[in-house]
Design an enzyme around this catalytic site. Structure first.
Site, PDB file in Angstrom:
ATOM      1  N   SER A 473       6.699  -3.884   3.540  1.00 19.43           N
ATOM      2  CA  SER A 473       6.286  -2.639   4.060  1.00 19.43           C
ATOM      3  C   SER A 473       7.354  -1.953   4.530  1.00 19.43           C
ATOM      4  O   SER A 473       7.737  -0.868   3.944  1.00 19.43           O
ATOM      5  CB  SER A 473       5.651  -3.422   5.136  1.00 19.43           C
ATOM      6  OG  SER A 473       4.506  -2.732   6.204  1.00 19.43           O
ATOM      7  N   ASP A 484      14.196   5.686  -4.887  1.00 21.14           N
ATOM      8  CA  ASP A 484      14.292   7.643  -4.930  1.00 21.14           C
ATOM      9  C   ASP A 484      15.224   8.819  -5.025  1.00 21.14           C
ATOM     10  O   ASP A 484      15.369   9.149  -5.912  1.00 21.14           O
ATOM     11  CB  ASP A 484      13.060   8.030  -4.168  1.00 21.14           C
ATOM     12  CG  ASP A 484      11.673   7.091  -4.391  1.00 21.14           C
ATOM     13  OD1 ASP A 484      11.842   6.025  -5.246  1.00 21.14           O
ATOM     14  OD2 ASP A 484      10.558   6.750  -3.987  1.00 21.14           O
ATOM     15  N   LYS A 498       3.166  -4.732   0.167  1.00 23.73           N
ATOM     16  CA  LYS A 498       2.385  -4.504   1.338  1.00 23.73           C
ATOM     17  C   LYS A 498       2.945  -2.994   1.713  1.00 23.73           C
ATOM     18  O   LYS A 498       3.510  -2.011   2.554  1.00 23.73           O
ATOM     19  CB  LYS A 498       2.772  -4.603   2.589  1.00 23.73           C
ATOM     20  CG  LYS A 498       2.231  -4.484   3.866  1.00 23.73           C
ATOM     21  CD  LYS A 498       2.255  -5.256   4.784  1.00 23.73           C
ATOM     22  CE  LYS A 498       1.203  -5.181   6.606  1.00 23.73           C
ATOM     23  NZ  LYS A 498       1.140  -3.607   6.474  1.00 23.73           N
TER      24      LYS A 498
END
Length: 704
Positions: A473, A484, A498
């Site tokens: 999460s 990224d 998750k």
């Protein structure tokens, strides 16, 4: 409507609930019954999930089937209590459970729970009768502790035989630990009797709130593995866990021999400062302020804790029997003022590791271990300038590491199940300038981009993040954003997967004034509700999905590391992809962001250097052997020999194998070997971390 946004991984025990018509308990069964409050809350929870949750699933017969299976699996996953006849009888509840809950009917769910408790007590009491029986330890017999792959017991005789074998194993296990030639059989019998009597005592103290908590978890888990109802006590514990703080006397308590016993005193808390309470002291009475003492001997632990804990600034008096003293001793009266206590061991921690490069030069790498993404919501809402949070703690650590002139920083997020979405965003901001961090799609399919708006950067040097299958999460939001942006190297194994967002909602917001009046008139009062806890509990409901800034969801797939280490935790058995009710993976448009670095070429070089080291690494070989042994054990039903000679031989073989393996590791690190008869040395060697530091050293040199 939903303000406290959480993105946390929760491993919740699940159970199921019931069907029409209301079922009458059979004579002799434990007669736990749902309260009026339970029935009202059940109806509201079903309504919330049907109308406000991300999935909006109707409580129909297909959901009832899942809830029913959750019930049986959670109560008796190891198949050590229920008979086949019990399972056959329960089938009449299978198709109507969720519909009944919509109407507040919990009778059949409690029926199943009561039958389980009855079987558990029956088995434990039978086990006690077997302790003094003469057991034969030289015949050929085996015991299976975890029977999930076997059939249900066909009769009570078969059930009793399982528990006879369990007692025999418990006694044999203790016998094998006795000094050679010393008969301690009577001592072992007393140990086993005490163990089973404690289990019986706990089972008899089970109350309707325990049943209701499991029943609600059964239903919510059938909808979504991360939507959960918490009763008042659980809700308070969850919120304390999220904030890394608690309000009380600063002691961890445990029930021993019907008495609340001090097991740990938390540094900085009232008990720590007062220095009167000691480990193994027993609390037998509690008084609020100058009020009358209540005797708490024999109480459930949660009920006793509810009396001892309380808001900061309030006074509690404790009647205490000092550790080691007889029950007839005069109790000591201790007066403490409750405070807010910060749980430092669960906060961000730092170490500095020195790694020697091929050039002979030593490099310092700062390692920050982060167990979860925490924030003190209450202090934050009250604009307390010193509120506790992940980002504030890590920022201070980074400032210290810069003063120590470290060459790189590694953030260890292994086993970090998540926490606050706000903290995941703000923590990312310590490593990037302004920019998007995560995208969130709500129940109306509207997408909001959450950004870091602070242009300051706390660390600009080489950076790495370690994750594993239980990094979930908020951990995945952070690791995905770092990957990224090209801001650092991600190491370890694929994360949990998750990609959902939960909102913590106080259930009192959904209870109508009419129902509140009904409850007040009923005179119900829950003795386990702690001071300040939400009266009707709390529901953490899934309200959105999050996506990486590149548009990919982490749901099911998780974050894949740049440098991959093998793991025993497969996607089929562990993580979001193993959850039947989990939301699927999908993708949305990428948001606009500027990559900080293109690390694709460097990642290939790092991977090549890592693989070259692994070809000659003994530790890597041991890691792969561990994974192979783990998977072998998980895929077979383990039979334990109840023959003394055979079990001793098996244990001696394993002990020798472990000693030889440990000695190889000790030799690799120039440490004294472990000899027969000596206590096992404590070896603190973390291969994943050590190799991650080697990768970071390569990263430092390649960046140059």
């Amino acid at each position: 409507m939903f303000k406290n946004i959480l993105v946390c991984l929760a491993f919740i025990s699940v159970v199921a609930c019931g069907a029409k018509p209301r079922v009458l308990l059979q004579e002799g069964e434990l007669n736990l019954k749902p309260t009026l409050q339970h029935e009202i809350i059940a109806k509201e929870v079903v309504g919330i999930l049907e109308n406000y949750s991300y999935k909006k699933v109707s409580a129909n017969d297909s959901i009832s089937n899942i809830v029913f299976d959750n019930l049986i699996k959670t109560l008796d996953e190891g198949k050590n209590y229920f008979l086949q006849s019990d399972i056959d009888e329960f089938q009449k509840f299978r198709n109507n459970i969720s519909q009944d809950m919509r109407n507040g009917d919990l009778s059949s769910a409690f029926y199943v729970f009561n039958r389980y408790n009855q079987r558990a007590l029956q088995s434990l009491e039978y086990a006690l009768t077997q302790v003094d029986v003469a057991h034969e330890f030289n015949n050929e017999e085996t015991y299976v502790n975890y029977r999930d792959k076997l059939a249900w017991f066909s009769s009570e005789e078969e059930l009793n035989d399982q528990w006879r074998k369990r007692v025999k194993f418990d006694l044999l296990n203790l016998k094998l630990t006795s000094p050679a030639g010393k008969d301690e059989s009577e001592k072992h019998k007393e140990t086993i009797k005490k163990r089973y009597n404690n289990l019986i005592s706990q089972a008899k103290q089970t109350n309707s709130n325990d049943a209701f908590q499991l029943i609600m978890a059964a239903f919510t888990n059938a909808i979504d593995p991360h939507t959960t109802y918490y009763n008042p006590s659980f809700a308070q514990r969850f919120n304390e866990d999220m904030s890394n703080t608690l309000e009380g006397i600063g002691a961890r308590l445990q029930m021993e021999n019907e008495m609340v016993t001090i097991k740990e005193i938390i540094a900085g808390g009232p008990a720590f400062k007062d220095k009167t309470l000691k480990i193994d002291d027993r609390i037998i009475g509690v008084a609020q302020g100058n009020g009358e003492f209540e005797d708490i001997v024999g109480w459930r632990l949660d009920a006793a804790v509810a009396k001892i804990k309380g808001p900061k600034g309030t006074v509690v008096r404790l009647k205490v029997l000092p550790a080691g003293q007889d029950l007839s001793v005069q109790p000591t009266i201790i007066k403490l003022t409750r405070e807010k206590i910060v749980i430092e061991e669960e906060s961000a921690q730092k170490t500095i590791k020195t790694v020697k490069g091929e050039d002979g030069k030593s490099y310092k790498i700062g390692v920050i271990t982060l167990p979860k993404f925490y924030i003190d919501f209450e202090a934050y809402r009250k604009r307390d300038p010193n509120y506790k949070s992940t980002t504030r703690d890590v920022k201070l650590i980074l400032d210290t590491l810069k003063q120590e002139k470290v060459d790189a920083v590694v953030l260890d997020l292994r086993n970090n199940g998540g926490g606050s979405l706000q903290e995941a965003i703000e923590l990312t901001g310590l490593f990037i300038e302004k920019g998007p961090v995560v995208q969130v799609k709500d129940t109306r399919n509207q997408i909001e981009v959450h950004r870091d708006e602070d242009s300051s950067v706390a660390w600009t040097g080489p950076f790495g993040v370690i994750i594993n299958r239980y990094s979930a999460s908020a951990s995945e939001i952070f690791a995905g954003a770092i990957q990224d942006y090209g801001r650092g190297i991600i190491l370890g194994s694929s994360s949990y997967g998750k990609g959902t967002v939960q909102s913590a909602v106080d259930m009192s917001r959904f209870i109508s004034p009419t129902n509140k009046l009904r409850l007040r008139a009923s005179g119900e009062e829950d003795p386990t509700t702690p001071n300040g806890a939400p009266q009707f509990g709390q529901i953490n409901v899934t309200v959105a999905k999050f996506y990486r800034i590149n548009g990919s969801s982490t749901q099911h797939k998780g974050v894949d590391p740049d440098i991959i280490f093998p793991t025993q935790f497969s996607a089929e058995k562990y993580g979001e992809s193993s959850e039947p009710a989990a939301l699927p993976w999908d993708q949305i448009k990428s948001t606009s962001y500027a990559q900080i670095n293109d690390l694709s070429a460097i990642k290939k070089q790092l991977g090549s250097k890592h693989e070259a080291r692994m070809k000659t690494s003994e530790e890597y070989k041991f890691l792969k052997e561990d994974i192979e042994e783990f998977n072998k054990a998980m895929n077979t039903t383990s039979k334990i020999s109840l023959n003394e000679e055979a079990l001793k031989k098996e244990r001696d073989t394993n002990k020798l194998k472990n000693r030889n393996r440990l000695n190889k590791i000790l030799e690799l690190h120039n440490m004294p070997i472990w000899k027969e008869g000596e206590p096992q040395p404590k070896v603190e060697f973390d291969f994943i971390l050590e190799e991650s530091l080697n990768v970071m050293l390569d990263f430092i040199n390649l960046k140059k």
